[in-house]
Design a protein around this motif. Structure first.
Motif: not given
Length: 696
Positions: A1-7, A71-72
């Motif tokens: 899983m990628s490390s991008n963050t989401t609100s 998450a992507d």
């Protein structure tokens, strides 16, 4: 899983319905919440906090700080080995073509990866996470489909089924509506308030404001726990104004909480003239039929006052009228109860015994009268075993089912046994027989008390349950799966609890054999004794699990097949204590090793050890230690002090370890081998006086 963050945003889900079944409300709420939380977790969407709401017309969940999207993800699929992916001319094989097609790409677009087993083809893809709003409707639908609803209903012309008709659905993410259709109803951000005080719709501003808006605008306390606390608080305050204490049964408290959206306590007076009736009758009618909380004089909950507290779902402008309405309902019921009581008191309890001949206990096992005849004989046997009063035990058994023919029990079946205790002629039969009428049904449910008032109650309860168990097994109707029409599981555990917790030295196998003999006029029960014994003893692992004792400890004792439950209990407690000792692991392993060695021996193993054949110092030392322990623990075995015996035997650990470190048991010298086997046999038999430690 990628490390991008989401609100993140709060998530609100509400299912608005017709009034839900009150006794199932909490179960439905818990299952609904668990299903939604599990669905979100599988989608890698987890909340920081989960709050459940359950009221008569709604199931709802507030999930705080849920990511607005997944998450992507980096997806990687392993295909065939490169060697199998292309033929000799370099053309792709069917294997790789099929794999590539399933991935939606051409074979040439697959990547290679080196492994210790060679080169393999793989497919890599970055998959964008889905928005939470896309996933929620399906997660909610799946959770609702899995709810434990025995019987679903349809409404209108639709084929949709649910526990009750659904009128509105709320699905919100923060202040935004999550669009979707659940059970045929489109979602929105509007709910409904109290059926009478605010039947209009309420627009929810934010998911987080749901409960507060319902409370302040809609006159609904959505939280089950908050509503229950409010019911309790109001009932206690109302009782105080009456100069008493509210008798609050936890089951009734939950049921009342599930029936109302806005609790309003109202008091009532049913009249002192009814206090001459046994208070159990009044309490049963108030609690079970009217859902009222009785009022007693003080916290001992024994002396009833002529008041009740009802929890209304409406804040009336005329509370006195509500009170009078409830009084008009309860007084006729109490008048009927007084009539039944007065009529029953005109005859002796024993006068009903003849009529029990016409009541079938079980077709193959005869009438209720015949059952009490069998129970009388079994009770006499148990009384002899325990040194109890045999005449009173027989008398209690003879009268035990007579109150079933009384007017009061026929009107209030839940009072069986209780009324028998009132109707017994105390002057003739005595208080022990009266108490036994009530105690014969104990323990009646999980956590219920066992008969403790006197030995006669214990004798009758055991005799009644054993006769039922033995009889039903003998006619081949033992429980299967979830079907247990004669409540044999409860009866079996009840017998064990009374014997163990009552510290009664009774042989269960002998009890069953005695019961089988009593059934000989109806059925040949001898062949069912062992099955019935096994069935009863199989309740013990669950019984001890509740006490924090694991199954292997119980099995270590059960493998020796003790027939006295109290003795079984002493052994289990001793083994559980022993397991906490530092020597336990080593000695358990040694017992397992000895058991394996002895199993492989052909022929008999000698009972005695010949000292002249002891060569190694380690075996000589162990032999002396075993002899010392045999003398030391023998009286402990006789007295049943198994804990002290195992603590003493723990002292053998070093000698046992040294023996196995320095002595070859299966030597070629036949005499030495047999002598060492005899020594190990003596050692193992010491422990087998308590349990088979090789099972640990």
């Amino acid at each position: 899983m990628s490390s991008n963050t989401t609100s993140t945003k709060d998530l609100l889900i509400e299912i608005g319905t017709e009034e839900l079944p009150p006794k199932a409300l909490q179960t439905l709420s818990n299952a609904f919440t668990a299903g939604v939380v599990d669905g979100l977790k599988k989608a890698s969407l987890e909340a920081s906090e989960v709050i459940s709401y359950a009221a008569p017309r709604r199931l709802a969940i507030l999930l705080k700080d849920v990511p607005v999207k997944q998450a992507d993800q980096s997806v990687e699929r392993k295909g065939p080995a490169k060697a199998a992916a292309f033929d000799a001319d370099g053309n792709p094989t069917k294997a790789v073509e099929g794999f590539a097609r399933s991935c939606g790409v051409a074979p040439q677009e697959l990547e290679e990866i080196e492994t210790p087993k060679g080169t393999w083809l793989i497919f890599k893809q970055e998959v964008a996470g889905k928005n939470t709003s896309e996933l929620v409707p399906e997660i909610v639908s799946q959770s609702l489909a899995k709810l434990p609803i025995p019987k679903r209903m349809r409404w209108g012309a639709s084929d949709i089924e649910f526990v009750r008709p659904v009128h509105w659905i709320v699905m919100m993410q923060g202040s935004d509506v999550i669009e979707g259709e659940i059970l045929g109803v489109a979602s929105s951000n509007t709910t409904k308030g109290h059926r009478f005080h605010h039947p209009d719709t309420i627009t929810i501003a934010q998911a987080s404001t749901y409960a507060e808006q319902l409370r302040t605008i809609g006159h609904v306390i959505a939280s089950f726990n908050e509503r229950r606390d409010e019911v309790r608080k109001q009932a206690e305050a109302a009782a105080t104004t009456l100069g008493g204490v509210a008798r609050i049964d936890s089951t009734l408290l939950d049921e009342v909480t599930a029936l109302i959206e806005l609790p309003i306590a109202v008091t009532g007076n049913f009249g002192e003239e009814f206090l001459s009736i046994p208070q159990e009758c009044l309490i049963s009618s108030m609690q079970d039929h009217q859902k009222y909380f009785p009022v007693v004089k003080d916290s001992d909950l024994l002396t009833l006052m002529p008041y009740f507290i009802t929890i209304s779902n409406i804040k009336s402008s005329n509370p006195a009228a509500v009170s009078q309405g409830n009084e008009r309902v309860i007084r006729p019921r109490f008048a009927d109860a007084k009539f039944f009581w007065d009529q029953d008191c005109k005859v002796k309890l024993e006068s009903h015994r003849e009529a029990t001949k016409k009541i079938v206990f079980q077709k193959k096992l005869g009438s209720l009268y015949e059952k009490t005849e069998r129970v009388s004989k079994l009770a006499a046997y148990i009384a002899d075993e325990l040194g109890a009063d045999k005449k009173k035990a027989i008398r209690a058994a003879e009268l035990s089912k007579c109150d079933l023919l009384s007017n009061m029990v026929q009107e209030f079946p839940e009072l069986q046994g209780i009324m028998g205790a009132y109707y017994v002629d105390i002057d003739i039969d005595g208080p022990e027989v009266a108490a036994a009428m009530l105690e014969q049904y104990q323990p009646g449910f999980a956590g219920d008390a066992i008969p403790r008032g006197n030995k006669i109650g214990q004798v009758l309860s055991i005799a009644d349950k054993i006769d039922t168990l033995m009889g039903i097994f003998a006619i081949g109707m033992k429980p299967t799966g979830s079907k247990d029409p004669f409540s044999l599981r409860r009866a079996a555990l009840g017998v064990l609890r009374i014997i163990i917790e009552g510290e009664l030295s009774l042989d269960l196998k002998a009890l069953l054999q005695n019961a089988a003999t009593g059934l000989k006029d109806k059925v040949d029960a001898d062949d069912a004794v062992n099955d019935t014994f096994k069935y009863i003893m199989e309740r013990l692992p669950a019984y001890y699990k509740d006490q924090g004792i694991d199954a292997e400890t119980v099995e270590a004792v059960a493998s020796l097949r003790p027939t006295l439950p109290l003795d079984f209990d002493h052994r289990v407690k001793a083994v559980a204590t022993f397991k906490a000792l530092p020597e336990a692991e080593s000695l358990a392993a040694a017992n397992k090793r000895i058991s394996n060695i002895l199993k492989k021996v052909d022929g008999n193993i000698a009972d005695t050890v010949d000292e002249s054949f002891l060569e190694e110092q380690a075996e000589k030392t162990l032999y002396q230690s075993v002899k010392t322990q045999q003398e030391k623990v023998a009286p402990l075995f006789v007295s049943g002090d198994y804990s002290s015996a195992l603590t003493s035997l723990a002292g053998l650990r070093d000698d046992v370890d040294n023996f196995f470190d320095g002595v070859m048991v299966m030597t070629d010298n036949e005499k030495l081998k047999n002598n060492r086997l005899a020594l190990l046999n003596q050692l193992r038999n010491l422990f087998l006086n308590i349990a088979d430690l090789s099972r640990l």
